[in-house]
Motif scaffolding. Structure first.
Motif, PDB file in Angstrom:
ATOM      1  N   GLN A  60     -12.926  -7.675 -18.223  1.00 47.82           N
ATOM      2  CA  GLN A  60     -11.373  -6.900 -17.032  1.00 47.82           C
ATOM      3  C   GLN A  60     -11.672  -8.625 -16.536  1.00 47.82           C
ATOM      4  O   GLN A  60     -11.201  -9.526 -16.056  1.00 47.82           O
ATOM      5  CB  GLN A  60     -11.285  -5.981 -15.975  1.00 47.82           C
ATOM      6  CG  GLN A  60     -10.184  -4.551 -17.142  1.00 47.82           C
ATOM      7  CD  GLN A  60     -10.722  -3.277 -16.198  1.00 47.82           C
ATOM      8  OE1 GLN A  60     -11.942  -3.432 -14.430  1.00 47.82           O
ATOM      9  NE2 GLN A  60     -10.350  -2.383 -16.410  1.00 47.82           N
ATOM     10  N   SER A  80      -4.963  -3.874 -17.616  1.00 41.53           N
ATOM     11  CA  SER A  80      -5.375  -1.774 -17.135  1.00 41.53           C
ATOM     12  C   SER A  80      -6.332  -3.185 -15.875  1.00 41.53           C
ATOM     13  O   SER A  80      -6.893  -2.426 -14.099  1.00 41.53           O
ATOM     14  CB  SER A  80      -6.962  -2.034 -18.085  1.00 41.53           C
ATOM     15  OG  SER A  80      -7.753  -3.261 -18.312  1.00 41.53           O
ATOM     16  N   ARG A 108      -5.792  -1.720 -11.880  1.00 37.48           N
ATOM     17  CA  ARG A 108      -7.140  -1.109 -10.939  1.00 37.48           C
ATOM     18  C   ARG A 108      -7.164  -2.175  -9.322  1.00 37.48           C
ATOM     19  O   ARG A 108      -7.240  -1.568  -8.617  1.00 37.48           O
ATOM     20  CB  ARG A 108      -8.573  -1.767 -11.812  1.00 37.48           C
ATOM     21  CG  ARG A 108      -9.602  -1.077 -11.616  1.00 37.48           C
ATOM     22  CD  ARG A 108     -10.634  -0.854 -11.649  1.00 37.48           C
ATOM     23  NE  ARG A 108     -10.245  -0.215 -12.554  1.00 37.48           N
ATOM     24  CZ  ARG A 108     -11.697   0.203 -13.593  1.00 37.48           C
ATOM     25  NH1 ARG A 108     -12.357   0.328 -13.223  1.00 37.48           N
ATOM     26  NH2 ARG A 108     -11.459   1.005 -14.226  1.00 37.48           N
ATOM     27  N   LEU A 113     -13.871  -4.149 -10.670  1.00 40.09           N
ATOM     28  CA  LEU A 113     -13.222  -4.589 -11.967  1.00 40.09           C
ATOM     29  C   LEU A 113     -14.204  -3.996 -13.126  1.00 40.09           C
ATOM     30  O   LEU A 113     -15.983  -4.674 -12.385  1.00 40.09           O
ATOM     31  CB  LEU A 113     -12.643  -5.342 -12.635  1.00 40.09           C
ATOM     32  CG  LEU A 113     -11.450  -5.862 -11.196  1.00 40.09           C
ATOM     33  CD1 LEU A 113     -11.548  -7.639 -11.789  1.00 40.09           C
ATOM     34  CD2 LEU A 113     -10.302  -4.975 -11.860  1.00 40.09           C
ATOM     35  N   PRO A 127      -9.908  -2.167  -3.673  1.00 44.26           N
ATOM     36  CA  PRO A 127      -9.437  -1.375  -5.020  1.00 44.26           C
ATOM     37  C   PRO A 127     -10.747  -1.395  -5.627  1.00 44.26           C
ATOM     38  O   PRO A 127     -12.121  -2.049  -5.220  1.00 44.26           O
ATOM     39  CB  PRO A 127      -8.524  -2.686  -5.592  1.00 44.26           C
ATOM     40  CG  PRO A 127      -8.823  -3.809  -5.964  1.00 44.26           C
ATOM     41  CD  PRO A 127      -9.093  -3.856  -4.046  1.00 44.26           C
ATOM     42  N   SER A 128     -11.053  -0.377  -6.451  1.00 44.79           N
ATOM     43  CA  SER A 128     -12.416  -0.063  -6.995  1.00 44.79           C
ATOM     44  C   SER A 128     -12.910  -1.698  -8.351  1.00 44.79           C
ATOM     45  O   SER A 128     -12.134  -2.049  -8.461  1.00 44.79           O
ATOM     46  CB  SER A 128     -12.636   1.330  -7.998  1.00 44.79           C
ATOM     47  OG  SER A 128     -10.967   1.035  -9.587  1.00 44.79           O
TER      48      SER A 128
END
Length: 203
Positions: A147, A180, A184, A143, A140-141
């Motif tokens: 986060q 969030s 993500r 953090l 994933p992109s």
């Protein structure tokens, strides 16, 4: 990173063109793959690991430096440690390698057989499968620092209230950071988010 159903299905397709097994290192960053899976014979895997051949293997060097697909016999690099000759003694007589993706997150897949060289059509199939594996295993992109910090508190065993107090924010703000991060990481729960973040090397 554990194998997803999608990755397992794509890896299964390699078995059709790799009678002696395959090796897949996906999204290699800082010499470590996010996903690694191999079906090469166990004696060869042990011999390879015991001798740290991943640091000396011309197949790996080719995959890191170039993209596309090539037969092992056509790799124009020296093999001073005789890795290819030793592989043949373990049944990996003929092989091919495919490399895909940017140098900062490269995926390398090797396949082997004992009876003949790989055909052009098989090299094309290997290239196509490598691309799909790379895409299916994409992390994933990244953090945000906030986060990561929130997940780290949870990973360390802190409860929401205590973590929020340590950060000097409200509990609802802390929960918002966790939410969030879950979004993500495509995680259903915070514990799953922590696990995924660890697997991706974010914690």
């Amino acid at each position: 990173m554990t194998l997803t159903r999608e990755l397992s299905a794509i890896l299964g397709e390699l078995e059709g063109i790799a009678p002696v097994g395959y090796s897949a290192g996906l999204h290699i960053r800082f010499a470590t793959p996010l996903v690694y899976h191999s079906t090469y014979p166990e004696p060869w895997r042990k011999h390879y690991s015991d001798n740290a051949y991943y640091l000396r293997d011309p197949v790996v060097f080719w995959g890191i430096g170039l993209s596309g697909a090539i037969r092992w016999s056509e790799i124009p690099m020296p093999d001073p440690f005789g890795v290819m000759q030793q592989a043949a003694r373990f049944g990996l007589t003929y092989g091919a390698v495919s490399s895909y993706g940017p140098i900062t997150s490269r995926s390398i897949v090797g396949v082997a057989r004992g009876d003949r060289e790989f055909s052009k059509q098989e090299l094309a199939v290997l290239t196509e499968i490598t691309g799909r594996l790379h895409i299916a295993a994409r992390p994933p992109s990244e953090l945000t620092p906030a986060q990561v910090e929130a997940l780290q508190f949870i990973a360390n065993g802190d409860r929401h209230t205590a973590a929020a107090a340590k950060l000097g924010i409200t509990e609802s703000a802390f929960k918002a950071r966790l939410k969030s991060a879950r979004i993500r990481l495509e995680a259903r729960t915070t514990s799953e988010a922590v696990r995924k973040a660890r697997e991706y090397g974010m914690l």
